[in-house]
Design a protein around this motif. Structure first.
Motif, PDB file in Angstrom:
ATOM      1  N   MET A 195       0.818  -1.206   0.000  1.00 49.19           N
ATOM      2  CA  MET A 195       0.000   0.000   0.000  1.00 49.19           C
ATOM      3  C   MET A 195       0.857   1.264   0.000  1.00 49.19           C
ATOM      4  N   THR A 196       1.977   1.215   0.723  1.00 48.50           N
ATOM      5  CA  THR A 196       2.863   2.382   0.775  1.00 48.50           C
ATOM      6  C   THR A 196       3.529   2.627  -0.579  1.00 48.50           C
ATOM      7  N   ARG A 197       4.063   1.562  -1.181  1.00 47.27           N
ATOM      8  CA  ARG A 197       4.792   1.700  -2.441  1.00 47.27           C
ATOM      9  C   ARG A 197       3.893   2.122  -3.596  1.00 47.27           C
ATOM     10  N   LEU A 198       2.666   1.600  -3.600  1.00 43.12           N
ATOM     11  CA  LEU A 198       1.753   1.898  -4.701  1.00 43.12           C
ATOM     12  C   LEU A 198       0.757   3.002  -4.365  1.00 43.12           C
ATOM     13  N   HIS A 199       0.934   3.608  -3.183  1.00 46.80           N
ATOM     14  CA  HIS A 199       0.087   4.734  -2.768  1.00 46.80           C
ATOM     15  C   HIS A 199      -1.391   4.334  -2.769  1.00 46.80           C
ATOM     16  N   LEU A 200      -1.694   3.206  -2.137  1.00 47.39           N
ATOM     17  CA  LEU A 200      -3.058   2.711  -2.032  1.00 47.39           C
ATOM     18  C   LEU A 200      -3.550   2.919  -0.613  1.00 47.39           C
ATOM     19  N   ARG A 201      -4.858   3.126  -0.448  1.00 46.51           N
ATOM     20  CA  ARG A 201      -5.396   3.578   0.833  1.00 46.51           C
ATOM     21  C   ARG A 201      -5.561   2.474   1.873  1.00 46.51           C
ATOM     22  N   ASN A 202      -5.978   1.301   1.429  1.00 48.12           N
ATOM     23  CA  ASN A 202      -6.252   0.218   2.364  1.00 48.12           C
ATOM     24  C   ASN A 202      -6.258  -1.107   1.614  1.00 48.12           C
TER      25      ASN A 202
END
Length: 212
Positions: A191-198
């Motif tokens: 989620m951090t690397r791909l900028h995803l919320r949850n």
């Protein structure tokens, strides 16, 4: 030693529907179900809220937001369908567990309640796809739709596939032979690397991009 049952407060629904839910999951092992009208005697809201509400009109939306706040966003919402406006309400309220009414079997409800108690999402696959589109639209074509670089790794996809099938962190760890801490780390890194919320957003992204 067995763990304590999950406190669940039932909100909404007509008398017949509420009676049906009480009859089918009220005596399920690991679940302690209470009607909302009886909650006051039980003190502050605890555990998971199970909300039955197809209308989501103005009064029920107000109640839903209060319930979501009272239960620290640990809410399972059972609905027939969500149009764009209602989906926005669900997103704004921070609800991450939705069950379609026609799929609301006792086993399915218990599974959603257990996932919510662990602060893990639980959404139908078709809603995950719509949720991704909705979130990208809200981001006005910036962060969520353009910053993701590269595809999830093989290990990340293995984990996301099991998340998509509704497995809990412990179950995923057991199936893949990792520790729960490792699974949580894999999801956090994805989620951090791909900028995803949850988790729901991560699964929806992988499905939309054709990785799953």
């Amino acid at each position: 030693m067995s763990s304590s049952p999950i406190p669940v407060v039932l909100y909404g629904g007509d008398l017949l529907t509420r009676a049906g839910v009480m009859a089918h999951i009220g005596h399920q092992r690991g679940i302690s179900l209470l009607l909302d009208r009886n909650r006051a005697a039980d003190g502050p809201a605890r555990g998971v809220a199970l909300v039955l509400d197809d209308r989501l009109d103005a009064p029920s939306v107000t109640r839903l937001r209060k319930v979501t706040s009272d239960h620290a966003k640990r809410v399972v919402l059972v609905v027939d369908e969500l149009d764009e406006n209602r989906l926005n309400i669900v997103v704004e309220a921070g609800i991450s567990a939705v069950v379609w009414r026609h799929q609301a079997t006792p086993a399915g409800l218990v599974k959603a309640i257990q996932a919510t108690a662990r602060n893990e999402g639980n959404m139908p696959g078709d809603l995950l796809r719509r949720l991704l589109t909705h979130l990208e639209r809200r981001a006005q074509g910036t962060a969520l739709s353009t910053v993701a670089t590269g595809r999830p790794t093989g290990r990340e996809l293995n984990v996301l596939e099991l998340v998509a099938h509704g497995l809990a962190t412990k179950e995923i760890a057991e199936q893949l032979g990792y520790s729960e801490r490792t699974i949580k780390g894999v999801l956090h890194d994805t989620m951090t690397r791909l900028h995803l919320r949850n988790r729901a957003h991560a699964v929806a992204y992988a499905i939309r991009e054709g990785y799953m």
